[in-house]
Design an enzyme around this catalytic site. Structure first.
Site, PDB file in Angstrom:
ATOM      1  CG  ASP A 141      60.334   6.693  66.252  1.00 28.85           C
ATOM      2  OD1 ASP A 141      59.210   7.089  65.869  1.00 28.85           O
ATOM      3  OD2 ASP A 141      61.209   6.306  65.454  1.00 28.85           O
ATOM      4  CB  SER A 142      57.119   3.631  65.223  1.00 30.74           C
ATOM      5  OG  SER A 142      57.806   4.428  64.277  1.00 30.74           O
TER       6      SER A 142
ATOM      7  CB  CYS B  97      56.884   8.730  66.835  1.00 34.36           C
ATOM      8  SG  CYS B  97      55.827   7.899  65.619  1.00 34.36           S
TER       9      CYS B  97
ATOM     10  CD  GLU C  36      62.611   1.191  59.192  1.00 36.86           C
ATOM     11  OE1 GLU C  36      63.081   0.103  59.523  1.00 36.86           O
ATOM     12  OE2 GLU C  36      62.523   2.162  59.959  1.00 36.86           O
TER      13      GLU C  36
ATOM     14  CB  CYS D 227      57.852  11.190  58.456  1.00 33.76           C
ATOM     15  SG  CYS D 227      58.253   9.450  58.653  1.00 33.76           S
TER      16      CYS D 227
ATOM     17  CG  HIS E 221      61.819   6.736  58.723  1.00 35.16           C
ATOM     18  ND1 HIS E 221      61.219   6.740  59.952  1.00 35.16           N
ATOM     19  CD2 HIS E 221      62.259   5.461  58.528  1.00 35.16           C
ATOM     20  CE1 HIS E 221      61.267   5.518  60.471  1.00 35.16           C
ATOM     21  NE2 HIS E 221      61.903   4.727  59.628  1.00 35.16           N
TER      22      HIS E 221
HETATM   23  N1  DGL Z   1      58.255   7.290  63.285  1.00 34.57           N
HETATM   24  C1  DGL Z   1      57.218   7.407  62.310  1.00 34.57           C
HETATM   25  C2  DGL Z   1      56.815   8.868  62.163  1.00 34.57           C
HETATM   26  O1  DGL Z   1      57.573   9.776  62.445  1.00 34.57           O
HETATM   27  C3  DGL Z   1      57.640   6.879  60.952  1.00 34.57           C
HETATM   28  C4  DGL Z   1      57.613   5.402  60.781  1.00 34.57           C
HETATM   29  C5  DGL Z   1      56.297   4.746  61.073  1.00 34.57           C
HETATM   30  O2  DGL Z   1      55.400   4.707  60.219  1.00 34.57           O
HETATM   31  O3  DGL Z   1      56.207   4.218  62.172  1.00 34.57           O
HETATM   32  O4  DGL Z   1      55.732   9.140  61.731  1.00 34.57           O
END
Ligand code: DGL
Length: 276
Positions: free
Chosen positions: A12-13, A75, A154, A186, A188
């Protein structure tokens, strides 16, 4: 019936993908996971496809070096931009958050009016929209990027008047469009489920795509003979490995509240320099 003790690699990011890891652990408790969160380059949402591609391929290279048996793009942005492309390039079974979304939507919607929210990158890629319409061209899809949600989460802010106000602003148009299903595209957004539910009301069902993806991944892993053991065998949590590319960028507020929200034990992230 121990077959393949190799780990499942996830990327993931950042640490938001723990919502996806939670689904994987719940669905496949006998599997060990190696999770990599690219906090150094977070967020992926506003970045170009070229940049995201550069980072994601590097992480895949690392996971391959750990001899994982499968890779999960935990992600939505990376999935939306790159899942199809990477699938053509690597031999390992690869899953992304979008896998299974059509099935979830079919199970839930009655009026076929679907909302999808995600990062700018996810919405702009149109990957969710296309995956849904390819499966059912009669669906009516409304998509909206909600970038402010990521920043709030976040910071560990999952509820309260500020979140509610932003959610109302973002989601208002979906109410006018009379959707009955909203896809949380997403990693989050599942942390905001109570607020999103409050805004959308009982009539709108929320879909966390990671849930069906985890089920799909489980089935395919089983069919390919890659399962680790009986699913009653629970991996000791300390066996999972969690890495990030920049420990300073892990928001402790988010991590503490997030693990609590997801009912996970305290997690130890290690910093790993794979981009040097
Ligand atoms: N993990 C990213 C997603 O699911 C969210 C956060 C980002 O912008 O990196 O799209």
């Amino acid at each position: 019936m121990i077959k393949d003790k190799k780990a499942i690699g996830m990327l993931d990011s950042g640490v938001g993908g723990l919502t996806v890891a939670t689904e994987i652990i719940k669905t496949m408790p006998a599997e060990k996971i190696i999770y990599f969160g690219d906090t150094l380059h977070l967020p992926y949402g506003p970045k170009s496809k070229e940049d995201v591609r550069k980072y994601v391929y590097k992480i895949i290279e690392y996971l391959n070096s750990r001899e994982v048996k499968t890779i999960i793009l935990a992600c939505n942005t990376a999935t939306s931009m790159l899942l199809k492309e990477i699938r053509q390039k690597i031999k390992l079974p690869l899953f992304g958050t979008i896998d299974g979304v059509l099935q979830s939507v079919r199970e839930v919607t009655k009026n076929k009016k679907i909302g999808i929210i995600g990062t700018k990158g996810t919405i702009k890629s149109k990957a969710y929209q296309e995956a849904l319409l390819q499966g059912d061209s009669t669906l009516k899809i409304y998509a909206k990027a909600c970038p402010k949600f990521v920043n709030l989460v976040e910071k560990g802010v999952f509820k309260g008047p500020k979140v509610l106000k932003i959610a109302e602003k973002y989601l208002m148009e979906f109410k006018k469009q009379d959707i009955d299903t909203l896809i949380l595209g997403c990693t989050h957004y599942p942390y905001l489920i109570p607020v999103i539910k409050k805004v959308m009301g009982q009539g709108v069902k929320l879909i966390n795509p990671a849930e069906t993806m985890a089920e799909k991944a489980k089935n395919i892993i089983a069919v390919k003979g890659l399962i680790s053991g009986k699913h009653e065998d629970i991996v000791d949590f300390s066996n999972h490995e969690f890495y990030v590319s920049d420990l300073n960028k892990v928001s402790l507020e988010f991590l503490n509240k997030g693990t609590n929200y997801l009912n996970l034990p305290d997690l130890k992230f290690e910093e790993l320099h794979i981009f040097d």
